[in-house]
Design an enzyme around this catalytic site. Structure first.
Site, PDB file in Angstrom:
ATOM      1  CB  CYS C 385      86.346 -74.267  17.956  1.00 21.59           C
ATOM      2  SG  CYS C 385      84.770 -73.087  17.688  1.00 21.59           S
ATOM      3  CD  GLU C 760      89.590 -70.126  14.790  1.00 23.08           C
ATOM      4  OE1 GLU C 760      88.863 -69.973  15.517  1.00 23.08           O
ATOM      5  OE2 GLU C 760      89.248 -70.060  13.291  1.00 23.08           O
TER       6      GLU C 760
END
Lengths: 166, 292, 806
Positions: C385, C760
């Site tokens: 995240c 990510e």
């Protein structure tokens, strides 16, 4: 709980051991035989990280008791390399094609791929994906695993490996 | 992850197995492929004191023709069903269904007997057996009996099997040559239980449905035999309006659980959609006279 | 020199430095099943620990009777909160300034919360003993709805904080409130909205999901009574942090704690923080004097360890009617479960959520986040995240599509109009972030050309007409996402974990015969660090990558670092590696000058050697200089050839990307087929393209899972209903689409090798791309926002709501 004697073959070696009936094959392999290649990733028989080759079948060793494997001929990732110690074409393919990242699903995946290529020497991409649908991976997104298996199939068939254009 | 302790038995014959199970009563469970029972034991949702492993009983294996029927031993694995040339030729519906059950590893060990005997409404073979009009050979301490698949399922995990009885084989009347078939299964991903599934066997004559069999999977607490839908479709040309009525009749007998696959109302509708698609595919496979 | 002399290019290629698809070093052991994971560890006398967990989502714990469990043969100890209280460990501090029960202390606050810890001689005895612990519960009212958490009369989750109105992040406005955090300029944003020509407002929910690495969390704790030292092996993405935190809470000094993270089977943010299982194993080892192994099973992992997301974002965009954005506002309720156990940097209780203005030039923006407690598992920051960047990117990318729809503009065209322009870099966003570099238009144009965007829209138009004519029951959707994310935490002025600045480190030692070892404060869980850091060193120092051993994870030998998560390894330790190399290179240059009897400035670097300017036959290779460093250094210089660098980054880095996907939706079942997914990523300098591609494939697959079916779902009674692989959607090779990857390269100007990090990005950009595609499919029928996950039944319900099944 009384233990049972089992005799089986693991990676070409005869093994005798005492196990509780409830001892899962995966725990027997990992804890008693120190074969820590196959891994445990779940308890509901989905992930396939524990896959071994048992009497010519791909089997999730977490869903069979060691006593059921009495008399069986089992191969784990530790027994996949060639007899002369060189890497099996599948192991080579996984490295060439970047078919692994954390390595946790890899032993089960390679052991399954081994049997898949015995079932079908020249699988299509779709057949490969269906053939490994019992093995989950969280790192690679499967695409390079498919390429790794295609690499191995080509090598085992003595054919050149054609990488599909991106 | 670790099951409760149990005693392990590995009988060498059906008689021995049945005698053992009779003696053990509720404290014993038969072990077939183990891919329904062992996961439950690992979660401690089941904790039988004794497991009676049927794997050592040769009489429980094999696929053979017996007159107009095909008889399949209960311990025949899904993999063996898929590999059987006899079944591919005579009852291709079975292969199509097996390929949609679980994954390659589970299919190597999971058995037909296990899939039909434990009453799990999610299993695929029960509805297929209802569709095929199959019957189950059962042996218990009182001897052998045969139970029609259509009479076998009473509730979730509730079947006509009595304590100590073992399902030893499945007898299937061979569908007519040139029949159409389909197992249409909607699932969230490969290997999942059905959101809804429909099994169809179809024969046609002169462009009309001569006979039609329909089984529905996982849209009630038992597999469903959609008799009313069959009646509506028989004699029709499989025109859209008739199919619509048949679908409504099929939906009417469903009462699916609401779960992560979706709310009950959605799953009922999906039973209808699967039935429609199965009919379509079955029709396309009909061969020989009547297929026009 | 003659025809046989290798050219610079040939010598460079042999090094396998930056930019090449170097095969991975790690693979050799992994493909042979010779990895060393925590559960592989067997120590003499080792015991097994297992946890008793609460079946209730909220309950008082009246009594815990451990007698039967303790009496079971093979059981050595049963630990409860009472035991832990004697060593002040019944509660532990979290990384977010909260405290968390290690074992139930009078109450349980979420289903499967840890209640007691059984220690036994075997796994079997431990599992049997867990069943024998008798706990008396008094069920209490449950709340799992974060939108109801701050209403009057909502069940109080944290009685222990009842009277605490001043918490780690400021004032609490309700007993279930954790923090309020805001960024941007509210007045400016309000003014923009007040005079806006067009506005949109939408509640965008990012459901609770879980990173679910294939290996669950586990540890082996071994306390040596004689030395008073603790050795702790574990699945730790940040081993040094575990050591420091472990020392602070156990009072064992850090020099007597040895934390080792061996091979880790995937992390994805699930393995950053400390879990009750670790603490219990440590205490059990101290109490029993024997090593204790704790492993969790999958249900435990999914239902109690660091979950991700659970953000309810009420977002608004203001724009001119010809499509220029003028303002952004977002009010978010963040569900942290029963304890705020987020692995966030101290000042950022909502992480880096204020990247929410994304890739667009918003002149005014404001966001406010309220964190709340509910009867769910603790956490929030995990799953690729980048500290809440996934939430922010999902929100802005959906919102831009919704605005485009309202304006009647094509989503790609609308984005193109508002993308930050190349000339604006370094760009300061309305939230104060200084984006380092980017050429967004080039990237978006390249993406659109590669997929044939115009033709796709034409095809979609034709298909929509066919749908209306009832010729097809399929709807085609095209998803566009252009994300900018912020990684590389982080500059010490902004980022600390429990007070420790978020620098990172590399220590490099070159041996006399020219090979070397590099140890770092990061910790790979599959990212290939043993392969890639060596590539940086190969390019910097001219030594073959194969000659450099890379080690991470042993806190005794690795220099201090904050670990690997948030895509920070390349930006921070990658920089430290380059800087340490440059120190070594500088020393080597002096040695070379001395040996060649020239001045330092008379030398130039050529791939793997220093050569005399204008006289290239006179050179010293780095290998020769390594030998010399151990016996022939200039007078006054220390022998040896090594350096360490602790790198405090001057800024974050800002990778970005343009993703486009095409989906075909079967309206009658709600199934979505992904026809095509194209991902263009710009992560600055690309160290190993093969590894980058692998990261993108993996992150996109996680994004696919999230967008198309994952959720950690609680029913109203607080039962977690999706906590096993029966229901938590992990795609197999069959469902997973084929991924097309592409790139542009816009180096980061402030990074020593221009690299930004990439791990990510695919999750950040992938989820909105999928979600936008499904939404796009229905947009022409009037739907503005269909919530994730886009599983079959929800997609079918959306179609049903639009009357498509009539």
């Amino acid at each position: 709980m009384a233990k049972s004697q089992i005799e089986l073959k693991v990676n070409g070696k005869n093994v005798e051991a005492l196990v509780e009936p409830r001892t899962l094959l995966i725990h027997f392999l990992r804890d008693q035989l120190n074969l820590t290649g196959p891994h445990i990733g779940c308890e509901t028989s989905h992930c396939g990280a524990c896959t071994v080759d048992l009497d010519g079948k791909s089997v999730k060793s977490c869903t069979i008791f060691a006593v059921q494997a009495n008399g069986a001929d089992i191969r784990t990732i530790e027994g996949i390399a060639n007899a002369d110690g060189t890497l099996h074409a599948i192991q080579e393919g996984f490295r060439e094609m970047h078919g692994l990242q954390c390595g946790f699903c890899t032993p089960g995946m390679i052991t399954r791929a081994y049997r898949l290529l015995q079932e079908n020497k020249n699988p299509s991409e779709e057949e490969i994906r269906f053939g490994i649908s019992g093995n989950l991976c969280r790192c690679t997104g499967y695409q390079n695993i498919v390429r790794a298996i295609q690499f191995a199939a080509a090598k085992l068939n003595g054919a050149p490996f054609q990488e599909a254009a991106e | 992850m670790i099951p409760a302790a149990f005693t392990y038995h590995r009988p060498k014959s059906i008689q021995e197995a049945v005698a053992l199970l009779a003696k053990l009563g509720d404290n014993g469970r038969a072990l077939a492929g183990g891919h329904s029972l062992i996961p439950m034991m690992k979660l401690r949702l089941a904790a039988p004191g004794n497991l009676v492993d049927l794997a050592g009983i040769g009489e429980l294996k094999g696929v053979r023709a017996d007159g107009n029927d095909i008889v399949i031993g209960a311990m025949t694995t899904q993999h063996e069903l898929i590999e059987s040339n006899l079944l591919a030729d005579k009852i291709p519906l079975l292969r199509e269904t097996s390929l949609q059950i679980a994954d390659p590893q589970v299919r190597y060990l999971g058995t037909l007997g296990g899939n039909v005997a434990n009453g799990d409404p999610g299993n695929d073979m029960p509805a297929v057996m209802m569709c095929l009009g199959a019957s189950y050979n059962v042996t218990g301490k009182n001897g052998e009996r045969r139970i029609a698949a259509r009479d076998f399922y009473q509730g979730a995990y509730l079947t006509a099997l009595e304590t100590g009885e073992v399902l030893t084989g499945v007898r299937i009347p061979t569908p007519a040559a040139g029949h159409g078939w389909a197992y249409e299964k909607l699932k969230r991903k490969v290997g999942d239980y059905a959101t809804a599934a429909a099994a169809v066997i179809l024969t046609m004559k002169g462009g009309k449905v001569e006979s039609c069999s329909i089984g529905l999977t996982n849209v009630a607490d038992t597999p469903l035999w959609a008799q009313e839908a069959e009646r509506i479709l028989t004699g029709s040309t499989l025109d859209a309006a008739t199919i619509k009525r048949a679908v409504a009749a099929a939906e009417a007998i469903t009462s699916p659980a609401s779960d992560a696959r979706g709310p009950g109302q959605y799953r009922t509708k999906m039973a209808g959609v699967m039935l429609t698609r199965a009919l379509d595919r079955a029709k396309s496979r009909v061969r020989g006279q009547g297929s026009e | 020199m003659n025809d046989m002399t290798p050219t610079s290019a040939e010598r460079a290629a042999k090094l396998e430095g930056m930019g090449c698809k170097r095969k991975r070093v790690e693979d050799i052991r992994f493909v042979q099943g010779k990895g060393n994971y925590v559960d592989d560890i067997k120590l003499s006398g080792m015991l097994y620990g297992d946890l008793v967990r609460s079946p209730h989502g909220h309950a008082g714990v009246k009594n815990i009777d451990t007698t039967k469990a303790a009496a079971l043969p093979g059981v050595v100890a049963v630990i409860t909160a009472e035991t832990l209280k004697t060593v002040n460990l019944a509660w532990m501090p979290t990384l977010a300034g909260d405290t968390q029960m290690v074992l139930a202390d009078g109450k349980v606050l979420f289903q499967n919360q840890e209640v007691a810890f059984v220690v036994a001689e075997s796994r079997e005895a431990a599992a049997d003993a867990v069943e024998l612990v008798e706990v008396e519960y008094e069920p209490l009212p449950v709340n799992v709805d974060p939108l109801k958490a701050m209403t009057d009369g909502a069940p109080m989750i944290r009685e222990d904080l009842k009277d605490k109105t001043d918490a780690a992040h400021g004032k609490r406005k309700h007993y279930n409130h954790i923090f309020s955090w805001q960024a941007g300029d509210k007045a400016a944003a309000d003014a923009a909205f007040a005079k806006a020509e067009v506005t949109i407002k939408e509640m965008i929910i990012y459901p609770r999901v879980h990173p679910c690495p294939l290996e669950t969390c586990q540890c082996v704790a071994s306390f040596d009574k004689i030395k008073g030292e603790l050795t702790l092996w574990g699945t730790f993405q940040a081993p040094h942090v575990i050591r420091t935190v472990g020392s602070l809470i156990s009072k064992i000094p850090e020099n007597k704690i040895h934390v080792i993270a061996p091979d880790i089977g995937g992390g994805f943010g699930n393995k950053v923080g400390a879990y009750p299982g670790y603490i219990c194993a440590i205490v059990a080892s101290i109490v029993t004097g024997r090593p204790v192994k704790w492993t969790e099973d999958r249900i435990e992992n999914l239902s109690t360890t660091a979950f991700a997301r659970d953000f309810y974002m009420d977002v608004e965009i203001a724009a001119t009617k010809d499509g220029r954005v003028t303002g952004l506002r977002c009010y978010t309720i963040a569900d942290h479960g029963a304890f705020d156990a987020c692995a966030n940097a101290t000042k950022w209780p909502a992480g880096l959520f204020s990247i929410i203005s994304g890739s667009y030039d918003f002149p005014a923006a404001y966001c406010l986040v309220d964190g709340v407690y509910t009867n769910k598992a603790p956490g929030g920051v995990a799953y690729r995240c980048s500290f809440r960047v996934t939430e922010a990117a999902y929100c802005i990318e959906r919102a831009m599509d919704i605005m485009a729809q309202k304006l009647g503009m094509d989503p790609a065209e609308f984005r193109m109009k508002n993308l930050i322009r190349r000339e604006q870099f370094p760009y300061t966003s309305a939230f104060g972030w200084q984006y380092d570099s980017g050429d967004y238009r080039t990237a978006l144009n390249k993406a659109m050309e590669s997929v044939g965007y115009k033709k796709l829209r034409e095809e979609q138009k034709a298909k929509r007409e066919a749908f209306k004519r009832r010729e097809t029951r399929e709807l085609m959707g095209i998803g566009v996402a252009f994300f900018t994310e912020i990684v590389g935490a982080g500059p010490s002025r902004a980022c600390d974990i429990l007070g420790i600045a978020m620098f990172d480190s590399a220590e490099i030692r070159i041996h006399p015969t020219g090979s070397g070892i590099c140890r770092l404060g990061t910790k790979s869980q599959g990212q290939g660090h043993e392969t890639t850091y060596a590539q940086i060193i190969a390019t910097e120092l001219g030594l073959p990558a194969d000659s450099i051993t890379v080690e991470e994870g042993n806190t005794d030998t690795a220099p201090y670092g904050l670990g690997t998560y948030g895509s920070r390894s390349t930006p921070v330790s990658g920089a430290a590696t380059a800087m340490a190399c440059r120190k070594i290179k500088a020393k080597a240059q002096m040695i070379a000058a001395y040996m060649l009897e020239v001045h330092d400035d008379d030398l130039e670097w050529d791939v793997d050697r220093f050569r005399v300017k204008g006289n290239p036959e006179r050179f010293k290779t780095m290998t020769e200089l390594a030998w010399a460093a151990y016996h022939e250094v200039p007078p006054g210089m220390e022998p040896g050839l090594e350096a360490i660098n602790y790198y405090d980054p001057p800024n974050f880095t800002y990778p970005f990307g343009a993703y486009i996907c095409v989906v075909d939706i079967d309206v009658d079942t709600g199934q979505t087929k992904v026809r095509r997914f194209y991902a263009l990523d710009d992560c600055g300098t690309r160290i190993n393209p093969m590894i980058i591609e692998g990261q993108i494939h993996g992150g996109l697959t996680e994004a696919f899972g999230i967008a198309m079916g994952q959720e950690i779902h609680y029913d109203a009674e607080g039962n977690v209903t999706t906590a096993s692989f029966m229901d938590y959607f992990l795609p197999t090779a069959v469902e997973t689409p084929h991924w097309e990857t592409d790139w542009t390269t816009t180096p980061s100007p402030h990074h020593p090798i221009g690299a930004k990090g990439v791990g990510e990005s695919p999750n950040v950009g992938g989820v909105p791309c999928f979600s936008n595609a499904i939404n796009d499919a229905f947009a022409f029928l009037g739907a503005t926002h269909i919530q994730m996950p886009h599983d079959h039944w929800r997609t079918w319900m959306a179609a049903e709501k639009l009357g498509l099944h009539a």
